[in-house]
Design a protein around this motif. Structure first.
Motif, mmCIF file in Angstrom:
data_model
loop_
_atom_site.group_PDB
_atom_site.id
_atom_site.type_symbol
_atom_site.label_atom_id
_atom_site.label_comp_id
_atom_site.label_asym_id
_atom_site.label_seq_id
_atom_site.Cartn_x
_atom_site.Cartn_y
_atom_site.Cartn_z
ATOM 1 N N GLY A 153 42.021 45.520 30.651
ATOM 2 C CA GLY A 153 43.149 44.725 29.940
ATOM 3 C C GLY A 153 44.436 44.435 30.517
ATOM 4 N N GLY A 154 45.085 43.810 29.637
ATOM 5 C CA GLY A 154 46.368 43.434 30.264
ATOM 6 C C GLY A 154 47.071 42.186 29.585
ATOM 7 N N ARG A 155 48.142 41.798 30.346
ATOM 8 C CA ARG A 155 48.786 40.396 30.024
ATOM 9 C C ARG A 155 49.293 40.216 28.546
ATOM 10 N NH1 ARG A 155 49.199 35.569 32.801
ATOM 11 N NH2 ARG A 155 47.555 36.277 34.259
ATOM 12 N N LEU A 187 41.815 37.089 32.475
ATOM 13 C CA LEU A 187 41.791 38.252 33.155
ATOM 14 C C LEU A 187 40.913 38.534 34.315
ATOM 15 C CD1 LEU A 187 41.189 40.462 29.866
ATOM 16 C CD2 LEU A 187 43.353 40.152 30.889
ATOM 17 N N ARG A 188 40.376 37.675 34.588
ATOM 18 C CA ARG A 188 39.416 37.720 35.883
ATOM 19 C C ARG A 188 40.094 37.793 37.158
ATOM 20 N NH1 ARG A 188 34.198 37.159 37.404
ATOM 21 N NH2 ARG A 188 33.418 36.512 35.226
ATOM 22 N N PRO A 189 41.024 36.789 37.291
ATOM 23 C CA PRO A 189 42.174 36.996 38.467
ATOM 24 C C PRO A 189 42.797 38.043 38.645
ATOM 25 C CG PRO A 189 42.199 34.989 37.399
ATOM 26 C CD PRO A 189 41.710 35.941 36.479
ATOM 27 N N ARG A 190 43.113 38.961 37.454
ATOM 28 C CA ARG A 190 43.792 40.218 37.613
ATOM 29 C C ARG A 190 42.874 41.123 38.115
ATOM 30 N NH1 ARG A 190 48.613 39.548 35.140
ATOM 31 N NH2 ARG A 190 48.984 41.887 34.600
ATOM 32 N N LEU A 216 42.739 43.219 42.293
ATOM 33 C CA LEU A 216 42.619 44.758 42.552
ATOM 34 C C LEU A 216 41.215 45.061 43.231
ATOM 35 C CD1 LEU A 216 44.038 46.028 38.993
ATOM 36 C CD2 LEU A 216 45.004 46.175 41.564
ATOM 37 N N PHE A 217 40.143 44.506 42.719
ATOM 38 C CA PHE A 217 38.835 44.901 43.276
ATOM 39 C C PHE A 217 37.794 43.588 43.415
ATOM 40 C CE2 PHE A 217 40.027 47.673 39.664
ATOM 41 C CZ PHE A 217 40.095 48.721 40.400
ATOM 42 N N PRO A 218 38.231 43.096 44.827
ATOM 43 C CA PRO A 218 37.709 41.790 45.207
ATOM 44 C C PRO A 218 36.066 41.777 45.346
ATOM 45 C CG PRO A 218 39.468 42.455 46.721
ATOM 46 C CD PRO A 218 39.275 43.515 46.073
ATOM 47 N N THR A 219 35.630 42.795 45.173
ATOM 48 C CA THR A 219 33.864 42.989 45.224
ATOM 49 C C THR A 219 33.728 42.423 43.869
ATOM 50 O OG1 THR A 219 33.884 45.432 44.677
ATOM 51 C CG2 THR A 219 33.760 44.728 47.063
ATOM 52 N N LEU A 220 34.300 42.507 42.730
ATOM 53 C CA LEU A 220 33.934 42.231 41.429
ATOM 54 C C LEU A 220 34.076 40.605 41.140
ATOM 55 C CD1 LEU A 220 35.162 45.245 39.297
ATOM 56 C CD2 LEU A 220 32.928 44.876 40.817
ATOM 57 N N ASP A 221 34.497 40.010 42.146
ATOM 58 C CA ASP A 221 34.742 38.427 41.854
ATOM 59 C C ASP A 221 33.929 37.635 41.355
ATOM 60 O OD1 ASP A 221 33.069 38.395 44.186
ATOM 61 O OD2 ASP A 221 34.060 36.752 45.103
ATOM 62 N N ARG A 222 32.522 38.061 41.130
ATOM 63 C CA ARG A 222 31.351 37.161 40.740
ATOM 64 C C ARG A 222 30.594 37.951 39.656
ATOM 65 N NH1 ARG A 222 30.167 32.794 43.675
ATOM 66 N NH2 ARG A 222 30.942 32.461 45.792
ATOM 67 N N ILE A 223 31.537 39.083 39.028
ATOM 68 C CA ILE A 223 30.766 39.873 38.153
ATOM 69 C C ILE A 223 30.938 38.963 36.696
ATOM 70 C CG2 ILE A 223 32.920 41.189 37.390
ATOM 71 C CD1 ILE A 223 29.409 42.835 37.953
ATOM 72 N N GLY A 224 29.797 39.152 35.956
ATOM 73 C CA GLY A 224 29.677 38.441 34.505
ATOM 74 C C GLY A 224 30.633 39.219 33.814
ATOM 75 N N ILE A 225 31.064 38.615 32.561
ATOM 76 C CA ILE A 225 31.937 39.363 31.376
ATOM 77 C C ILE A 225 30.828 39.067 30.071
ATOM 78 C CG2 ILE A 225 33.930 39.029 30.144
ATOM 79 C CD1 ILE A 225 35.398 38.217 32.744
#
Length: 434
Positions: free
Chosen positions: A307-309, A324-327, A331-340
Motif C-alpha cells: 500500500g501507499g500513495r 501501485l505496481r511501479p512502487r 523495491l522488488f524488481p523480481t515481481l515486475d510481472r506478478i499478477g494482482i
C-alpha cells in the motif's frame, strides 16, 4: 457527492483481500422511527466500537449509527500495522509538551498496543497478532535519525524493543537493495484489520450495544439532549461520540476543520512462489520513508499486500493496481510481472501535526480522529478514552486533548486544496529524488 459514497457501493465492503477472507455477518437493520439512548455513537470503526463496548459494559444504553457496515471504513481496509507511538518522534513531543506530558502520552500508546494484543487473544484470535514492524530508510541521514529516536526511547522510557539495522542487516530481513538501513520494532505488530473490526462489533453487541447499519447521519441537533437524524429515523441521546475520522463529510464543522480526509491504496498480488516470498525473510510488516509512504507485508497465503500513495483527491484512480505496481517493482524488481488479484482504496483522517485530534465539541459531545497512519492502535484507545469521558472520568481525555492539532488554514473550504498542493509537492520531491 459525499466522501461516504463517492468511491464505494452502499453497504458493501470493497473488493479487498481482507473482505475475501472473512465470514461477514448478515446486514444489520437500519435505523427506523424514534429511538433513545444514553449514548449515541456515529461510526462503527475501531474508535466507535471500542467506545460502545466500554460504555455498554458499564451498563449504559448505546446506539451506534454506521453509514455502511461495521468495519466498512479505514478500520476494515488499512495496512494492518499496530505501530508504536504517534506520527511524530517522542523526543519532539517532549520538547514541545514537556517531559512529564510526553511520558504520559507514550504510556497511552503502549496501552493502545496492549489492548489490541489482548483483544486478538480473547475476542479476535483470527485477526492473528504477529510481532514486528520494520521501517526502511532511503538515506543514511534518515537512518541515523531513526536510530537516534530508538536510543531516546530506550534511555528515557526503557523501551528496548527496537532493533537498529545497518544497510546489510536490514537487507538480510527485507530483500530490497534500496534501503540504507532502518529499524525493526518487535513491540509493534500487524493484524488482519477487518477480522479485528468485525470481532469488536460482535463484542460491543454482546455487551449490549445496538448497531444500525446503512444509517448515515445527516443532521445533529445540539442541546441538553442531542438528536441525530438519518433518512428513516432519529435518536435522542444524553451524549454523543463522533467517531467518523476521515468520513466526517461536513457533519460537524469543528471536527472537519481539524481532520482532513485523504485516500490511500493497497493491492494484493497473486500468491508468491517460495523464491519470490523471500523478499521478506521474516513475517513482519514494513513501512518506509517515501514522501507518500510505502507499507507492505505478506499475507497468510503468501501474497504481497502493498500500500501507499496518500492522495487528497476525492476520487479513486480507475486502476489502483497499475498505480501501485511501479512502487513495489522499484523495491522488488523480481515481481515486475506478478499478477494482482485485489486492489482497493480507503479514506483516512490526517491532521496538520500528524497527531490525533481529541476534542470536546460541546458539553455532551466528544470526538476523536485524525490518527494519520497510526490508527490501528490509537483509534481503539481513543474510543476507550472517549467512553471514559462520557462516563465521567475525563482525566485521560484531557491528557490526549493536549496534543497540538490546529485547524487547517481556511477550514473546510480551503483545507483540502492546500492539502492537495502539499501532497503534490511531496510527489514532485520524490520524483526529483529530494
Amino acid at each position: 457527492m459525499s466522501v461516504l459514497y463517492r468511491n464505494d457501493t452502499q453497504g458493501q465492503f470493497p473488493n479487498s483481500w481482507y473482505a475475501a477472507t472473512v465470514d461477514a455477518p448478515p446486514m444489520r437493520p437500519d435505523l427506523r422511527g424514534a429511538n433513545t439512548a444514553d449514548v449515541c455513537i456515529i461510526g462503527a470503526g475501531y474508535t466507535g466500537l471500542s467506545a460502545a463496548k466500554l460504555l455498554a459494559e458499564k451498563g449504559l444504553s448505546v446506539v451506534v449509527l454506521e453509514a455502511h457496515r461495521a468495519g466498512f471504513g479505514a478500520s476494515g481496509r488499512n495496512g494492518g500495522q499496530v505501530a508504536s507511538g504517534y506520527n511524530a518522534p517522542q523526543r519532539l513531543l517532549a520538547k514541545k509538551l514537556g517531559a512529564d506530558t510526553a511520558r504520559d502520552l507514550w504510556a497511552l500508546t503502549q496501552e493502545a498496543k496492549a489492548d489490541v494484543a489482548t483483544n486478538c487473544e480473547t475476542i479476535a484470535p483470527d485477526a492473528q497478532w504477529k510481532p514486528g514492524v520494520a521501517h526502511g530508510c532511503y538515506s543514511a541521514k534518515e537512518r541515523d535519525g531513526h536510530h537516534a529516536d530508538a536510543a531516546y526511547l530506550q534511555v528515557n522510557y526503557d523501551y528496548d524493543q527496537i532493533k537498529t539495522c545497518t544497510q546489510s542487516e536490514f537487507a538480510d530481513v527485507v530483500g530490497s537493495p534500496l534501503y540504507q538501513g532502518g529499524t525493526i520494532d518487535w513491540g509493534a505488530a500487524h493484524i488482519h484489520p477487518l477480522r479485528y473490526a468485525l470481532a469488536l462489533a460482535k463484542a460491543a453487541e454482546d455487551a449490549g450495544a445496538v448497531i444500525f447499519e446503512n444509517s448515515a447521519v445527516h443532521h445533529i441537533a445540539k442541546g441538553p439532549k442531542v438528536t441525530l437524524r438519518t433518512g428513516k429515523g432519529h435518536v435522542t441521546a444524553d451524549h454523543l461520540i463522533i467517531a467518523t475520522n476521515g468520513y466526517i463529510s461536513g457533519l460537524e464543522r469543528k471536527v472537519a476543520a481539524t481532520i482532513m480526509p485523504v485516500n490511500s491504496f493497497i493491492c494484493a498480488t497473486v500468491p508468491l512462489s517460495d523464491t519470490q516470498a523471500t523478499i521478506l525473510k521474516q513475517d513482519i510488516a514494513v513501512e518506509d520513508s517515501k514522501n507518500d509512504v510505502n507499507y507492505y507485508r505478506l499475507s497468510d497465503d503468501k501474497r504481497l499486500l502493498f500500500g501507499g500513495r496518500a492522495a487528497a483527491k476525492t476520487t479513486f484512480p480507475q486502476d489502483i493496481g497499475a498505480m501501485l505496481r511501479p512502487r513495489f517493482t522499484a523495491l522488488f524488481p523480481t515481481l515486475d510481472r506478478i499478477g494482482i488479484d485485489y486492489a482497493w482504496g480507503g479514506t483516512l483522517g490526517v491532521t496538520i501535526s500528524g497527531l490525533p485530534a481529541i476534542q470536546r465539541i460541546d458539553s455532551n459531545i466528544v470526538s476523536a480522529g485524525g490518527y494519520t497512519g497510526h490508527g490501528v492502535a490509537l483509534s481503539g484507545l481513543c474510543g476507550k478514552i472517549l467512553g471514559e469521558a462520557v462516563a465521567g472520568h475525563a482525566s485521560r481525555f484531557d491528557t490526549l486533548a493536549t496534543l497540538p492539532t490546529p485547524a487547517f488554514p481556511g477550514g473546510t473550504a480551503l483545507g483540502r486544496p492546500l492539502l492537495q498542493m502539499a501532497l503534490a509537492w511531496n510527489g514532485l520531491r520524490e520524483k526529483l529524488g529530494l
